[in-house]
Design a protein around this motif. Sequence first.
Motif, PDB file in Angstrom:
ATOM      1  N   LEU A 107       0.950  -1.007   0.269  1.00  0.00           N
ATOM      2  CA  LEU A 107       0.185  -0.130  -0.029  1.00  0.00           C
ATOM      3  C   LEU A 107       0.879   1.504  -0.138  1.00  0.00           C
ATOM      4  CD1 LEU A 107      -2.927  -1.470   2.831  1.00  0.00           C
ATOM      5  CD2 LEU A 107      -2.664  -1.100  -0.153  1.00  0.00           C
ATOM      6  N   ASN A 108       0.942   2.305  -1.212  1.00  0.00           N
ATOM      7  CA  ASN A 108       1.302   3.267  -0.792  1.00  0.00           C
ATOM      8  C   ASN A 108       0.935   4.483  -0.812  1.00  0.00           C
ATOM      9  OD1 ASN A 108       2.548   6.325  -2.626  1.00  0.00           O
ATOM     10  ND2 ASN A 108       4.124   4.592  -2.750  1.00  0.00           N
ATOM     11  N   LEU A 109       0.907   5.525   0.113  1.00  0.00           N
ATOM     12  CA  LEU A 109      -0.090   6.139   0.393  1.00  0.00           C
ATOM     13  C   LEU A 109      -0.943   7.342   0.023  1.00  0.00           C
ATOM     14  CD1 LEU A 109       1.157   7.143   3.963  1.00  0.00           C
ATOM     15  CD2 LEU A 109      -0.320   4.971   3.064  1.00  0.00           C
ATOM     16  N   LYS A 110      -0.153   7.298  -1.607  1.00  0.00           N
ATOM     17  CA  LYS A 110      -0.880   8.132  -2.486  1.00  0.00           C
ATOM     18  C   LYS A 110      -1.421   7.041  -3.469  1.00  0.00           C
ATOM     19  CE  LYS A 110       3.565   8.080  -5.376  1.00  0.00           C
ATOM     20  NZ  LYS A 110       5.079   8.895  -5.728  1.00  0.00           N
ATOM     21  N   ALA A 111      -1.121   5.895  -2.704  1.00  0.00           N
ATOM     22  CA  ALA A 111      -2.732   5.323  -3.784  1.00  0.00           C
ATOM     23  C   ALA A 111      -3.461   4.822  -3.682  1.00  0.00           C
ATOM     24  CB  ALA A 111      -1.591   3.798  -4.828  1.00  0.00           C
ATOM     25  N   SER A 112      -4.427   4.533  -4.323  1.00  0.00           N
ATOM     26  CA  SER A 112      -6.237   4.406  -3.679  1.00  0.00           C
ATOM     27  C   SER A 112      -6.811   3.425  -4.095  1.00  0.00           C
ATOM     28  CB  SER A 112      -7.156   5.611  -4.823  1.00  0.00           C
ATOM     29  OG  SER A 112      -8.448   5.189  -4.261  1.00  0.00           O
ATOM     30  N   LEU A 113      -7.535   2.133  -3.432  1.00  0.00           N
ATOM     31  CA  LEU A 113      -7.566   0.719  -3.808  1.00  0.00           C
ATOM     32  C   LEU A 113      -9.440   1.251  -4.019  1.00  0.00           C
ATOM     33  CD1 LEU A 113      -7.400  -0.871  -0.802  1.00  0.00           C
ATOM     34  CD2 LEU A 113      -5.937  -1.152  -3.205  1.00  0.00           C
ATOM     35  N   GLY A 114      -9.768   2.189  -4.013  1.00  0.00           N
ATOM     36  CA  GLY A 114     -11.209   2.873  -5.037  1.00  0.00           C
ATOM     37  C   GLY A 114     -11.717   3.402  -5.874  1.00  0.00           C
ATOM     38  N   ALA A 115     -13.389   2.736  -6.118  1.00  0.00           N
ATOM     39  CA  ALA A 115     -13.516   3.860  -7.276  1.00  0.00           C
ATOM     40  C   ALA A 115     -12.999   3.033  -8.732  1.00  0.00           C
ATOM     41  CB  ALA A 115     -13.097   5.282  -7.573  1.00  0.00           C
ATOM     42  N   GLY A 163      -7.956  -6.361   1.220  1.00  0.00           N
ATOM     43  CA  GLY A 163      -8.270  -7.038   1.227  1.00  0.00           C
ATOM     44  C   GLY A 163     -10.342  -6.612   0.562  1.00  0.00           C
ATOM     45  N   PHE A 164     -11.012  -7.233   0.889  1.00  0.00           N
ATOM     46  CA  PHE A 164     -12.515  -6.541   0.199  1.00  0.00           C
ATOM     47  C   PHE A 164     -14.081  -5.985   1.285  1.00  0.00           C
ATOM     48  CE2 PHE A 164     -10.703  -8.555  -2.778  1.00  0.00           C
ATOM     49  CZ  PHE A 164      -9.739  -8.381  -3.890  1.00  0.00           C
ATOM     50  N   LEU A 165     -14.263  -5.435   1.430  1.00  0.00           N
ATOM     51  CA  LEU A 165     -15.415  -5.229   2.033  1.00  0.00           C
ATOM     52  C   LEU A 165     -16.499  -6.453   1.445  1.00  0.00           C
ATOM     53  CD1 LEU A 165     -16.589  -1.170   2.012  1.00  0.00           C
ATOM     54  CD2 LEU A 165     -15.601  -2.761   3.476  1.00  0.00           C
ATOM     55  N   GLN A 185     -14.779  -2.007  -6.825  1.00  0.00           N
ATOM     56  CA  GLN A 185     -15.175  -1.142  -6.191  1.00  0.00           C
ATOM     57  C   GLN A 185     -15.183  -1.496  -4.451  1.00  0.00           C
ATOM     58  OE1 GLN A 185     -18.422   0.726  -7.465  1.00  0.00           O
ATOM     59  NE2 GLN A 185     -18.070   1.413  -8.830  1.00  0.00           N
ATOM     60  N   ASP A 186     -14.918  -2.654  -4.206  1.00  0.00           N
ATOM     61  CA  ASP A 186     -14.966  -3.277  -2.595  1.00  0.00           C
ATOM     62  C   ASP A 186     -13.764  -2.870  -2.019  1.00  0.00           C
ATOM     63  OD1 ASP A 186     -17.778  -3.590  -2.507  1.00  0.00           O
ATOM     64  OD2 ASP A 186     -18.002  -5.221  -3.864  1.00  0.00           O
ATOM     65  N   ALA A 187     -12.938  -2.848  -2.919  1.00  0.00           N
ATOM     66  CA  ALA A 187     -11.833  -3.220  -2.667  1.00  0.00           C
ATOM     67  C   ALA A 187     -11.441  -2.177  -1.051  1.00  0.00           C
ATOM     68  CB  ALA A 187     -10.045  -3.042  -3.137  1.00  0.00           C
ATOM     69  N   HIS A 188     -10.719  -2.932  -0.108  1.00  0.00           N
ATOM     70  CA  HIS A 188     -10.467  -2.488   0.617  1.00  0.00           C
ATOM     71  C   HIS A 188      -8.911  -2.216   1.854  1.00  0.00           C
ATOM     72  CE1 HIS A 188     -12.504   0.225   3.914  1.00  0.00           C
ATOM     73  NE2 HIS A 188     -12.626  -0.687   5.048  1.00  0.00           N
ATOM     74  N   PHE A 236     -10.140  -3.107  13.080  1.00  0.00           N
ATOM     75  CA  PHE A 236     -10.765  -1.872  13.729  1.00  0.00           C
ATOM     76  C   PHE A 236     -10.958  -0.970  11.857  1.00  0.00           C
ATOM     77  CE2 PHE A 236      -9.171  -3.234  17.956  1.00  0.00           C
ATOM     78  CZ  PHE A 236     -10.035  -2.389  18.670  1.00  0.00           C
ATOM     79  N   GLU A 237     -11.968  -0.347  12.864  1.00  0.00           N
ATOM     80  CA  GLU A 237     -12.319   0.962  11.108  1.00  0.00           C
ATOM     81  C   GLU A 237     -12.631   1.987  11.462  1.00  0.00           C
ATOM     82  OE1 GLU A 237     -12.564   0.754   7.542  1.00  0.00           O
ATOM     83  OE2 GLU A 237     -13.350  -1.180   7.571  1.00  0.00           O
ATOM     84  N   PRO A 238     -11.584   2.568  11.535  1.00  0.00           N
ATOM     85  CA  PRO A 238     -11.477   4.155  11.244  1.00  0.00           C
ATOM     86  C   PRO A 238     -11.871   4.644   9.895  1.00  0.00           C
ATOM     87  CG  PRO A 238      -9.790   3.294  10.816  1.00  0.00           C
ATOM     88  CD  PRO A 238     -10.258   1.998  10.677  1.00  0.00           C
ATOM     89  N   THR A 239     -12.094   4.100   8.724  1.00  0.00           N
ATOM     90  CA  THR A 239     -12.660   4.734   7.450  1.00  0.00           C
ATOM     91  C   THR A 239     -14.041   5.374   7.777  1.00  0.00           C
ATOM     92  OG1 THR A 239     -11.039   2.916   6.488  1.00  0.00           O
ATOM     93  CG2 THR A 239     -13.330   4.315   4.960  1.00  0.00           C
ATOM     94  N   PRO A 240     -14.973   6.253   6.958  1.00  0.00           N
ATOM     95  CA  PRO A 240     -16.321   6.477   7.896  1.00  0.00           C
ATOM     96  C   PRO A 240     -17.351   5.413   7.609  1.00  0.00           C
ATOM     97  CG  PRO A 240     -14.770   8.329   7.164  1.00  0.00           C
ATOM     98  CD  PRO A 240     -14.000   7.355   7.103  1.00  0.00           C
ATOM     99  N   ALA A 241     -18.549   5.854   7.987  1.00  0.00           N
ATOM    100  CA  ALA A 241     -19.645   4.910   7.889  1.00  0.00           C
ATOM    101  C   ALA A 241     -19.890   4.969   6.775  1.00  0.00           C
ATOM    102  CB  ALA A 241     -20.523   5.283   8.782  1.00  0.00           C
ATOM    103  N   THR A 242     -19.266   6.097   5.507  1.00  0.00           N
ATOM    104  CA  THR A 242     -20.098   6.816   3.967  1.00  0.00           C
ATOM    105  C   THR A 242     -19.736   5.214   3.470  1.00  0.00           C
ATOM    106  OG1 THR A 242     -18.236   7.941   3.359  1.00  0.00           O
ATOM    107  CG2 THR A 242     -20.367   8.860   4.788  1.00  0.00           C
ATOM    108  N   ARG A 243     -18.097   5.075   3.578  1.00  0.00           N
ATOM    109  CA  ARG A 243     -17.632   4.204   2.977  1.00  0.00           C
ATOM    110  C   ARG A 243     -17.952   2.683   3.427  1.00  0.00           C
ATOM    111  NH1 ARG A 243     -15.419   1.005  -1.994  1.00  0.00           N
ATOM    112  NH2 ARG A 243     -13.698   0.692  -0.935  1.00  0.00           N
ATOM    113  N   THR A 244     -17.800   2.489   4.708  1.00  0.00           N
ATOM    114  CA  THR A 244     -17.936   0.776   5.825  1.00  0.00           C
ATOM    115  C   THR A 244     -18.745   0.804   6.096  1.00  0.00           C
ATOM    116  OG1 THR A 244     -16.935   1.912   6.658  1.00  0.00           O
ATOM    117  CG2 THR A 244     -15.230   1.038   5.403  1.00  0.00           C
ATOM    118  N   GLY A 245     -19.588   1.440   6.423  1.00  0.00           N
ATOM    119  CA  GLY A 245     -21.002   1.197   7.555  1.00  0.00           C
ATOM    120  C   GLY A 245     -21.182   1.257   8.922  1.00  0.00           C
TER     121      GLY A 245
END
Length: 768
Positions: free
Chosen positions: A252-260, A495-497, A518-521, A536-545
């Motif tokens: 994981l590079n901190l400037k690379a996204s797993l989403g969209a 992994g994946f949501l 799109q579920d890569a997480h 633990f799940e620090p990512t906001p609920a808009t993404r993870t529920g």
Amino acid sequence: MTRSARTALWAAAASAAAVVTLHPLVVSSGWLVGALGMVCAVVGAGLLVRGLFHRPGLAVAVQAVTVLLVVVLLFSGGTALFGIVPTPGTVDRIVQLATDGVQVIQRYSVPAVDLRGLRLLLVAGAGLVAFAVDLFAVTLRRPALAGIPLLAVMAVPLALAPGGSGAFAFVLAGVPYLVLLAGDRRSPARRARTSSSRSGGRSAAGVTASATAAIALVAAVAVPAAVPGLDERPLTIDTGPGDTIAVINPILNLKASLGARSDATIVTYTTDEPDPAPLRIVTADVFDGETWAPSTGADIPRRQRVQDGLSPAPGLSDAVRNASVVRTTQISVRGLDQTYLPLPYPALRVDITGDWLYETDSLNVVGDGETTRGRSYTVTHLEVQPTEEELRAAPAAPGDIQERYTELPQLPAVVSETARQVTAGARDNYEKAALLQRYFRSSGGFTYSTTAPNDGGTDAVATFLSEKSGFCVQFASAMAVMARSLGIPARVAIGFLPGQETQSGQDGTPDRWRISAQDAHAWPELFFEGVGWVRFEPTPATRTGQSPGYSVPAIAPAPVPSGQSGSAAPVPTASAPSATSSTSTTSATDAATAAAPTGWDRFLALPWGWILGALLLVVALLTPWASTAWLARRRWAGVADAPASAEAAWAELDDRVHDLGVSWLASTTPRQRANSLSEFTGSRSPAADQLTRLRSAVESARFGSGSRPAGGVLVDQRTDRQAGRLVRADVDVVVEAVAAERPRWVRWRSRLFPSAGVRHLLDWWDRD
């Protein structure tokens, strides 16, 4: 320039271009600095030895030694005497780094992070390629054979990189090789061109060979993109997704996204677990300030087959294990091409065909020559639901776990300070973890965004804490880093949501779910002795529920405002790894230490691709003007008498009117050239008089009795021409008259991009 030196430089260009085609295989471009430097060192050594001693065999030996010396200089880690004389410790270190690099190649998908081991292989490989190409093209004078090592290098990204290699990189590597072939005197086309040029023409064989080479290069770039279904991966141009394949990078590079990404289904599964947890692919536990990567630990014994059952999950006590429910999940992979197997955690057994091995400390499952694409398998796993009391009562982690998973590089102080402020007043590690999670999900003012708020680097976490916007990778990384700074063992899982439920189970049948790219997480896992690794799940609920139920205390402790330090004593932060630590693959701590960035690493981590590209662009723009100015200065600096000034003035006039689009054959006499320019200067003007004076002066210099100009004197008797010399001002008058008759765009082109210097440089290049 000699033919040998010219061939050596083209060979260097071909080698460097081939090395650049490897860029898609690595996350960053820092390794290119060392690799291209290696190419320059090898070629430079050969040029120097051949130029001084004219001994090709000696040049080969010196080039081989140069490869070794550059490797020692860059990777000895202080074990070499004076930085270049290897010792037994140097040999051990380089062998160990090479072993680490081989493990990275075997276990990680592309693009990989350029850890020191992989960087050693890339730089040394660049040296070997440059050595082989120079050997074939220059020493053995068989340029065609130089295509073998070049093709071997270029085939790697074509085979491994998603989408193949880039069109620009392919052409960049192909052109120098074609030039090498064109310069081969054993080539029939080359002999035909040479003989025809001596007779003043250009042979049909030479034209045909050049045209065939150009057409072949264009076809290699364009045809794979233009013909649907020619290949699963285009050779050079990525024209579309085609057969949808997802590759989740375990680094994981901190400037690379797993989403969209695409919404196409890549995994389906059925499970009897009422509320499925994310499917985990791999865990990353080595953090260098910018990237998270799995540690390069010892090789996995082949006896650790998942079909025989996995080891108990680390840290999971018998009491918690016995209280957990055994679940069954059936997974079918469609469009995921991965060497790591997506699984619920912790898995007990996996029924799957092929050779799949597991790591005892992480329970990551790795294919031994296997990939996930098209696989269907059944997983027996535990549904672990720890209680708040169990997490609060967790004793201190074992020493090896504590040391390994709290290791951190040097980071901005704001990271640890923020962690202490957010968790001030917490009574135990569980409350600290819960407060960190709540800080990112709600109380800290963070928002989820697929746009990275920074360009990476060792201050990426600090920048994220400041800008408070990012994607799952940054949320997971920031919480794991802050937890480590508080002394809580932490790592990042990839992994994946759970995905989308497509069919609810009835009458006891399992629920059916689908997962898309799109579920890569990514999420953090924290260690609590007795329970093991807890998500633990620090990512906001808009993404993870919703966050996991156990991660929210029944009575949440009140967070301390960010401006107060709180009364709790600060927890000592993990010490930064030493830059000179061992790189043994048998210890994850050593691997983390090896990945810790030094000043040299930070220098190499700069975006050298963009920097070098910008420098090349600036050089390309300035070269015409700078080379022409240097040529004129050199030409006039050598003027010592009137004949020399006449030759310099006439050459200057020739070059400058050529830039204005007025040229003539080499056999044209000065009088004929002057007559052709007279149509621009007229017959009765200062420019016409100056042109006549220039023509007469050069004829007098060459033939000794040139016609005298009107007025009966060769030159004026002005002060700056006391010795009868011409000066550049005499040329300016004629050039300005010619320029006045030319289109405006031609005048601007001649001023901004004069070509005289480049033309003379090419003439020098072609001189034998």
